[in-house]
Design an enzyme around this catalytic site. Structure first.
Site, PDB file in Angstrom:
ATOM      1  N   VAL A 158     -27.454 -53.587 -25.277  1.00  0.00           N
ATOM      2  CA  VAL A 158     -28.763 -53.402 -24.215  1.00  0.00           C
ATOM      3  C   VAL A 158     -29.129 -54.104 -22.964  1.00  0.00           C
ATOM      4  O   VAL A 158     -29.229 -54.076 -21.872  1.00  0.00           O
ATOM      5  CB  VAL A 158     -29.976 -52.259 -24.544  1.00  0.00           C
ATOM      6  CG1 VAL A 158     -29.925 -51.393 -25.291  1.00  0.00           C
ATOM      7  CG2 VAL A 158     -30.923 -53.296 -24.907  1.00  0.00           C
ATOM      8  N   LYS A 159     -29.140 -55.968 -23.414  1.00  0.00           N
ATOM      9  CA  LYS A 159     -29.240 -56.828 -23.079  1.00  0.00           C
ATOM     10  C   LYS A 159     -28.074 -56.938 -21.741  1.00  0.00           C
ATOM     11  O   LYS A 159     -26.844 -56.643 -21.829  1.00  0.00           O
ATOM     12  CB  LYS A 159     -29.281 -57.819 -23.463  1.00  0.00           C
ATOM     13  CG  LYS A 159     -30.824 -57.668 -24.842  1.00  0.00           C
ATOM     14  CD  LYS A 159     -32.642 -57.250 -23.922  1.00  0.00           C
ATOM     15  CE  LYS A 159     -32.955 -56.930 -24.692  1.00  0.00           C
ATOM     16  NZ  LYS A 159     -34.009 -57.447 -25.581  1.00  0.00           N
ATOM     17  N   ILE A 160     -28.219 -57.800 -21.152  1.00  0.00           N
ATOM     18  CA  ILE A 160     -27.429 -58.187 -19.420  1.00  0.00           C
ATOM     19  C   ILE A 160     -25.799 -58.849 -19.956  1.00  0.00           C
ATOM     20  O   ILE A 160     -24.977 -58.319 -19.901  1.00  0.00           O
ATOM     21  CB  ILE A 160     -28.157 -59.427 -18.479  1.00  0.00           C
ATOM     22  CG1 ILE A 160     -28.994 -59.653 -18.320  1.00  0.00           C
ATOM     23  CG2 ILE A 160     -26.668 -60.443 -17.889  1.00  0.00           C
ATOM     24  CD1 ILE A 160     -28.987 -58.462 -17.035  1.00  0.00           C
ATOM     25  N   HIS A 187     -28.183 -58.769 -27.483  1.00  0.00           N
ATOM     26  CA  HIS A 187     -28.616 -57.490 -27.607  1.00  0.00           C
ATOM     27  C   HIS A 187     -28.172 -56.728 -27.269  1.00  0.00           C
ATOM     28  O   HIS A 187     -28.174 -57.155 -25.630  1.00  0.00           O
ATOM     29  CB  HIS A 187     -30.301 -57.125 -27.947  1.00  0.00           C
ATOM     30  CG  HIS A 187     -30.172 -55.464 -28.511  1.00  0.00           C
ATOM     31  ND1 HIS A 187     -29.864 -54.526 -27.821  1.00  0.00           N
ATOM     32  CD2 HIS A 187     -30.330 -54.495 -30.222  1.00  0.00           C
ATOM     33  CE1 HIS A 187     -29.842 -53.303 -28.511  1.00  0.00           C
ATOM     34  NE2 HIS A 187     -30.003 -53.458 -30.024  1.00  0.00           N
TER      35      HIS A 187
END
Ligand SMILES: *Cc1c(COP(=O)(O)O)cnc(C)c1O
Length: 386
Positions: A187-189, A185
């Site tokens: 917002v993830k790394i 997603h």
């Protein structure tokens, strides 16, 4: 406006996506395998199955491990709802293990105490899902030792943790678990817009995950239960889903993977700078276990409410009012209305609830500038009345 997390999209990412869009295969093509191989190469696992979200990966991970009605899955209450919902999708039941007050991850001590009680009561879990909250790995060695003693399987929810390491090995290596799940997603790394992956070292689990991703259908004669009618033939041997990732997304993933290490290194710099510049404020900062190299998905502060004249909500609102788009990870799952209906109530997991009453996720993303970080710190000081 400074958001708590934000993706980084380069021209190389855009070019990679466009190249797929001009190619023959928009889905089920070569970019999927390429992306799986690049994650395998980074993590040191044997197999990877790319899917359309971490939520899907958790669902098929549970099914591949045989979770069904009458079974129990345990996880931490301090996580996104998907870590628990995966059990409900399979008709199984969920229970929670409280967090460690220092790491904020699932507590191995609380897990052991609950296992001892569950063994006596004859209701041991089939699966435990440790979640590497903020990217800091759980105490996997201790959890793995308990799994050997009590006979449960382990799915690591590593949605926050790609690029992190535990005892020198990459998260996803699978040394201490059966399956590891990543989320991509935005917002993830790293991101594929929506997307997820399940990693395993088991040939058998990899086959099951692959089948469940795509309708339970196979074209591999070795997996068929009756002989092929002809070259057009495929066979459905399980009840699967359409959880496939597209090649457009996978190409973005391949391109993002080339920057994984630099992203995590930059997140470490930001975290260290926060650690220094917030040290004298009435806050509890994220303690790091020496065995862990966090992916630093989130930087969470806990307010020392006895030392300030403001409430948790006032501090949160003061930050948002100044366009510092802070967030709160997480509302304890057992207090959600859907879970309360199953009989969970406030007070069941006091460490997770105390954490929730104090925690704020402040901005953390690799393209954050020092000037942006200074602004976050200045607004935070004002919000605390410090
Ligand atoms: C983001 C997240 C998920 C779900 O990931 P999706 O890819 O959005 O389905 C699951 N667990 C945790 C801990 C997460 O942070």
């Amino acid at each position: 406006m400074i958001r708590y997390g934000q993706q980084d999209i380069t021209q190389a990412d855009i070019d990679a996506v466009i190249a797929v869009m001009k190619s023959v295969n928009l889905t089920q093509g070569p970019a999927i395998t390429q992306f799986e191989q690049s994650v395998i190469a980074h993590c040191g696992a044997k197999h990877a199955v790319a899917v359309n979200s971490a939520t899907s990966a958790l669902h098929i991970a549970c099914l591949a491990l045989g979770l069904g009605p009458g079974d129990l899955l345990w996880t931490t209450p301090n996580t996104f709802v998907a870590s628990a919902n995966c059990a409900l999708y399979c008709g199984a039941q969920v229970d929670f293990v409280d967090i460690d007050p220092q790491t904020w991850n699932l507590s191995p001590q609380a897990l052991e105490a609950k296992l001892i009680a569950a063994e006596k009561a004859g209701c041991l879990p089939k699966i435990v899902v440790p979640v590497h909250l903020t990217g800091q790995p759980c105490d996997m060695k201790a959890i793995h030792a308990l799994s050997q003693r009590y006979g449960f399987k382990i799915i690591e929810d590593a949605s926050h943790a790609i690029g992190g390491r535990y005892k020198g090995e990459s998260i996803g290596s699978g040394r201490y678990s059966d399956i590891t799940v990543f989320s991509f997603h935005p917002v993830k790394i790293i991101t594929t817009a929506e997307g997820g992956m399940a990693l395993t070292n088991s040939d058998e689990l990899a086959i099951r995950l692959g089948l469940l991703r795509s309708h339970g259908i196979t074209r591999d004669p070795d997996l068929m239960t009756q002989s092929m009618d002809g070259p057009w033939y495929y066979q459905q041997v399980a009840l699967g889903f359409n959880y496939r990732m597209t090649d457009i997304q996978a190409a973005l993933g391949v391109s993002q993977m080339t920057r994984l290490n630099s992203y995590v290194a930059r997140r470490h710099e930001i975290a260290q700078r926060y650690n220094q510049l917030l040290a004298d404020l009435p806050l509890t900062l994220p303690w790091q276990h020496p065995d862990s190299y966090s992916a630093w998905h989130l930087y969470v502060i806990r307010l020392q409410l006895d030392k300030i004249q403001r409430t948790h909500r006032q501090v949160f609102e003061a930050l948002r009012a100044k366009d510092i788009m802070v967030n709160l990870h997480y509302i304890p799952i057992h207090t959600q209305p859907y879970y309360a209906k199953m009989g969970f109530k406030s007070g069941d997991f006091p460490e997770a609830e105390k954490y929730y009453s104090e925690a704020i996720s402040i901005p953390m993303f690799p393209t954050m500038t020092e000037a942006q970080q200074d602004e976050v710190i200045a607004v935070l000081k004002e919000a605390l009345g410090a």
